[in-house]
Write an enzyme that holds these catalytic residues in place. Structure first.
Site, PDB file in Angstrom:
ATOM      1  N   GLU A 370       0.816  -1.220   0.000  1.00 41.18           N
ATOM      2  CA  GLU A 370       0.000   0.000   0.000  1.00 41.18           C
ATOM      3  C   GLU A 370       0.849   1.269   0.000  1.00 41.18           C
ATOM      4  O   GLU A 370       0.447   2.283  -0.578  1.00 41.18           O
ATOM      5  CB  GLU A 370      -0.951   0.000   1.201  1.00 41.18           C
ATOM      6  N   PHE A 396      -6.226  -0.162   5.366  1.00 40.60           N
ATOM      7  CA  PHE A 396      -4.847  -0.370   4.911  1.00 40.60           C
ATOM      8  C   PHE A 396      -4.195   0.920   4.412  1.00 40.60           C
ATOM      9  O   PHE A 396      -2.988   0.932   4.149  1.00 40.60           O
ATOM     10  CB  PHE A 396      -4.779  -1.503   3.897  1.00 40.60           C
TER      11      PHE A 396
END
Lengths: 626, 626
Positions: A370, A396
């Site tokens: 991410e 996330f």
């Protein structure tokens, strides 16, 4: 294949001279500011000289020209040498270098895009290469242009995992227009970096991550010219130049010594050291000019992008906002070729997959990384080359909070879309539930925070985000919920919708996403008892529509109840408190998740954590009892 | 050197049988919950069988015994097979597995330490190995015990940079008591993982990061027994078992197929598939018992840790709170051998270096890898083996926000100390300034947030943090400031100090850190004009002393001014709003940083962003004008 021609001796000496001029200006600037990192500049002097005055193609008087090669100084604390290079190129006035880090000067301690030659702010280490990946991907796959991307990293920052996310990304997508230069000067801030000068380990790591790798003497301009030329010839792989250098190179009794990180040269030593450097310059007045870039990139298209058709939902339809996001983005992609989508292996959950299927050549799969996904999206959006939307579970994005924080400093227009917010995701449990994302994004100064509550407003949120400056965050939900608005409903930033009202409302209830629907259920139940409440959908949590909230509160006896699928800190409730904090006579009761939640069915969890319709009903009754 | 003895055929068959029993229970549980990840369990069945019933040494009826080998399921979505393994071991009742993911069951969608056999929550990918590093470091260097640490990762999560931070850490510190098992089942959530089944690239990457590496057939129990035995023999290096597996192994027409991530087996197929698996089990009633661990680890010492001497500062001394932190931690280290310190190459800025110099064998240099530093600290603190303090610039904890979020789910008692908060750091500029850290940490449900304003309270904050359950965050400041409290002053969580008051206070001003000192300067200036104000030092921002704030506000005409070196969202101001939100008649004016700041001198920046004494004076006057 082209063959390499060694630069003539004059050019090589010119590059050596420039390296020392860059050293001198880095030292002078940090002495003037009495702070900064001259030794981190000195290790990179030959690298910068060769890059800026031999290898890179750009217009020195037009640093942000779309055709220019890009340069990212990932080791942002070496900012003074970047500024010195642009002074040598003629863009920055040499005298201005002495205003480094001063309050009236844009030559800050670390580079920011206030300066036209900076695309992304750096200074939090390990982030430059991901952004460079986004620029290189854009150059190769979207712009299909010949500009190349160069990124200089320090060895210390190679401990950051984000660097290795970017390394994996660049080789997977064969970004042969990308060159990373590792300035391996051995010394970190407080001690030597873990690999010290073990160049072979660097080589093995870079090669194992799929990069064409050259280990070079970073102070040998001829070797650098050659390696950077070779990098231009390689197809299908990014190139990493692993340069062995010395921190403080050229500074007697400072070079390669401990305890010189982030310290200007002491006043009693600076004159001698500057004289030593000057003595090495053979032609002080000679300047080298960079090659001009190929003119094969069109200017950025800045026209607004509109949904090609209104949302195709009917009132009362059931549709999850996460699913509406996918449809909206696919439509925006149809409206403009500049719209690109990214995801981190959650595309079948966030529904960015709908965009991918419609526009496969504009979708970038970033896999489970991410930090790098956000950096790549930021890179894609630089110089307005694309309008980038990156999605994953909202939880996330916490992985990339440093990148998001830095994106604000970078003046990025990146759009981030987080699905699966709150306890309403149900069975997967707390690790997958975003309950701090509103707090996180609200505290980013350039950020607009959308929290749409139905499919129609989700489509409009996506449309608005595409055309809004700064970072945009869109929070989407997993459960299906009813369509509340007709297709033609207009939405604006900071404009709430009053979705239920009467002349006799007793309380204003503010919810968003699933909790707005819970509030409507509560309103129905209370209405059946003859109690009317006003219900507000804020649409954007930041900016928040303070005017509507305050006037509604005033119309309902100064009573507000907020209800949110988020922790109690930093989310909707505190945003509302902020809006009414200076208004006397308004009392805010907040329903929110107050402890680490658990697995269960969505509705069970809304009940367990006190944010379901029945708790809203109870809170309304309680408000009366007071 | 010990030589390897192949397990007998009966044992090997027993391990194969257990693998299939684990598959069966994983399938049954996810069918019962109608959600979950059976195919991600099936790839790991032989790995789990061999680990739990051949390699690992532990007491099945006492999973959290300090002598046990540790196991971290980093691919947390494979929770059902972890639960199934503990059912096979006899600790979990087999029938309880069918309550997976239900609201009255602790067998959640992803593992959490509500279960005694889980040390750290997983489910946000890529975090297990860093925690395992902390456990292994603790076992080797602090406990000096023979327990070993096993961590199972999925291939998808190897895209996370945090994994490579941990890989670099483990080899640097020669953690030969650590084994990582990569379950390379090829398939991610939405498509194949980037390296698919390219086992040689995995091997090269792991080797280049310094690990002893074996590539094995992850479904061959004999090969696994041997590789795990070999791992036990290796000295000076951690071992990585790179296991080639197939997602959904053993399930006809599902094994190795796309689109089976996170999906329970359809009802119409489950009976046949379970029958197929059962048919392979030769001795369904036979159980294998793990070996018992060596009893060479003492129980955890849970006695409180007190400063060995009161703070040695005098009122009015000048001392930065970051520097007081170093001194405090060194003293705590003197008080107890359980106190350990970690830093990310900023020890000479955070002053954790003072601790390192006093207790070099209890300091862990984590280099520039904040995610891993936080994970290692969490790992060190598991089973109460250590009291861990990890420090870096507060801004860089944003890099580890996902790890911090997960630490709350992990019930971790880790202590995090962030220096260089706010614009008051000055010249380095916004990339180094923490301006969202209070928002970040306040939104972590188990977190206590300390914001000490002088050296004495900093020492007490460190002492309290060491003895406080949950995550503690201590925000320290770069500038020197005056000592405000005598050495004997008592501090408690959620207990503010009224540092200036009179019978005629017109406004309550709440500041912390540098802004508390600005508030005191403002108070002096206003007092010289005959205007008295009350000044409050909250000490902890969470919990916040609502009682003192409300009573002060009531005593000062309902007027509060907050002033903070933090963005306006989620920090001190909103914490105060939260405390008074349900109190009618209190009005809060907030001074805070409202845009991305820049470089400059500290005092210049406090002025520029409106949080200096002169702005407090103006705000007080303005409050009157209203």
């Amino acid at each position: 294949m082209a063959s390499y021609h060694k630069p003539d001796e004059k050019t090589l000496q010119g590059l050596k001279d420039i390296a020392n001029k860059l050293r001198i200006n880095s030292i002078k600037a940090t002495c003037a500011s009495n702070s900064g990192h001259p030794t981190s500049c000195c290790s990179a002097a030959e690298l910068m000289s060769v890059l800026f005055f031999h290898t890179m193609r750009y217009k020195p008087n037009d640093p942000r020209n779309q055709c220019n090669d890009r340069f990212v100084m990932s080791k942002g604390h070496a900012a003074p040498i970047l500024y010195a290079a642009w002074a040598e190129a003629g863009y920055v006035k040499e005298c201005e270098l002495l205003n480094l880090r001063k309050i009236d000067c844009e030559l800050e301690g670390h580079p920011t895009p206030k300066l036209a030659f900076v695309d992304v702010a750096t200074g939090s280490l390990g982030q430059g290469l991901g952004a460079a990946c986004g620029m290189a991907y854009t150059g190769k796959h979207f712009d299909k242009s010949s500009y190349r991307v160069y990124c200089m990293l320090g060895d210390g920052e190679c401990s950051e995992g984000s660097v290795w996310e970017a390394m994996a990304f660049a080789s997977l997508y064969q970004l042969d227009n990308l060159v990373a230069i590792l300035d391996v000067n051995r010394l970190g801030q407080s001690e030597a970096a873990p690999l010290k000068h073990d160049m072979e380990v660097y080589r093995k790591r870079c090669e194992s991550f799929g990069w064409n790798t050259y280990v070079v003497d970073g102070h040998d301009v001829e070797e650098l010219c050659k390696a950077l030329w070779q990098a231009q010839q390689v197809k299908g792989k990014p190139t990493c130049i692993v340069a062995k250098t010395f921190k403080g190179k050229g500074l007697k009794d400072i070079e390669d010594m401990d305890n010189w990180h982030g310290k200007p040269i002491p006043k009693d030593r600076v004159d001698q050291l500057l004289a030593d450097l000057k003595a090495q310059i053979q032609a002080p007045d000679k300047h080298l000019s960079p090659e001009v870039p190929k003119e094969d990139t069109p200017p950025a298209d800045l026209t607004p992008i509109r949904l090609p058709a209104p949302p195709a939902y009917n009132l009362g339809d059931k549709m999850a906002t996460r699913r509406a996001y996918g449809t909206a983005l696919a439509k925006m992609g149809q409206a403009s070729p500049r719209v690109v989508g990214l995801d981190g292996d959650t595309k079948n959950s966030t529904f960015s997959d709908v965009f991918r299927k419609a526009h496969p050549d504009r979708y970038i799969e970033c896999f489970i990384a991410e930090q790098n996904m956000v950096s790549v999206a930021i890179g894609c959006a630089t110089r307005d080359r694309t309008v980038a939307f990156a999605s994953t579970f909202a939880a996330f994005f916490s992985r990339a909070y440093d990148q998001i924080r830095m994106a604000a400093i970078s003046q990025s227009n990146v759009n981030l879309v987080g699905s699966h917010c709150g306890v309403s995701i149900g069975e997967d449990g707390p690790s997958q539930m975003a309950l701090e994302d509103l707090a996180m994004f609200r505290a980013v100064p350039t950020c607009t925070v959308f929290y749409p509550s139905d499919a129609v407003s989700t489509e409009r949120a996506v449309e608005l985000a595409a055309n809004t400056k700064g970072i945009c965050f869109i929070r989407t939900s997993r459960p299906e919920s009813k369509v509340l608005y007709p297709p033609e409903e207009k939405f604006e930033l900071g404009q709430a919708k009053v979705v239920r009202q009467s002349d006799s409302d007793k309380v204003t209830v503010i919810g968003a996403g699933v909790t707005l629907h819970e509030a409507l259920t509560a309103a129905d139940e209370l209405a059946s008892e003859g109690v009317n409440i006003r219900v507000i959908d804020p649409f954007t949590i930041k900016p928040l529509d303070a005017a509507t909230i305050v006037s509604s509160a005033r119309a309902t006896g100064g009573r507000i109840i907020t209800v949110e699928d988020h922790y109690k800190e930093g989310g909707l409730g505190e945003a509302v408190l902020s809006a009414v904090g200076e208004e006397p006579g308004i009392v805010v009761t907040r329903l929110a998740v107050t402890r680490v939640p658990q697995s269960g069915k969505p509705q069970e969890l809304l009940d367990l954590y006190g944010i379901s319709a029945k708790h809203i009903v109870a809170a309304v009754r309680q408000t009366f009892a007071n």
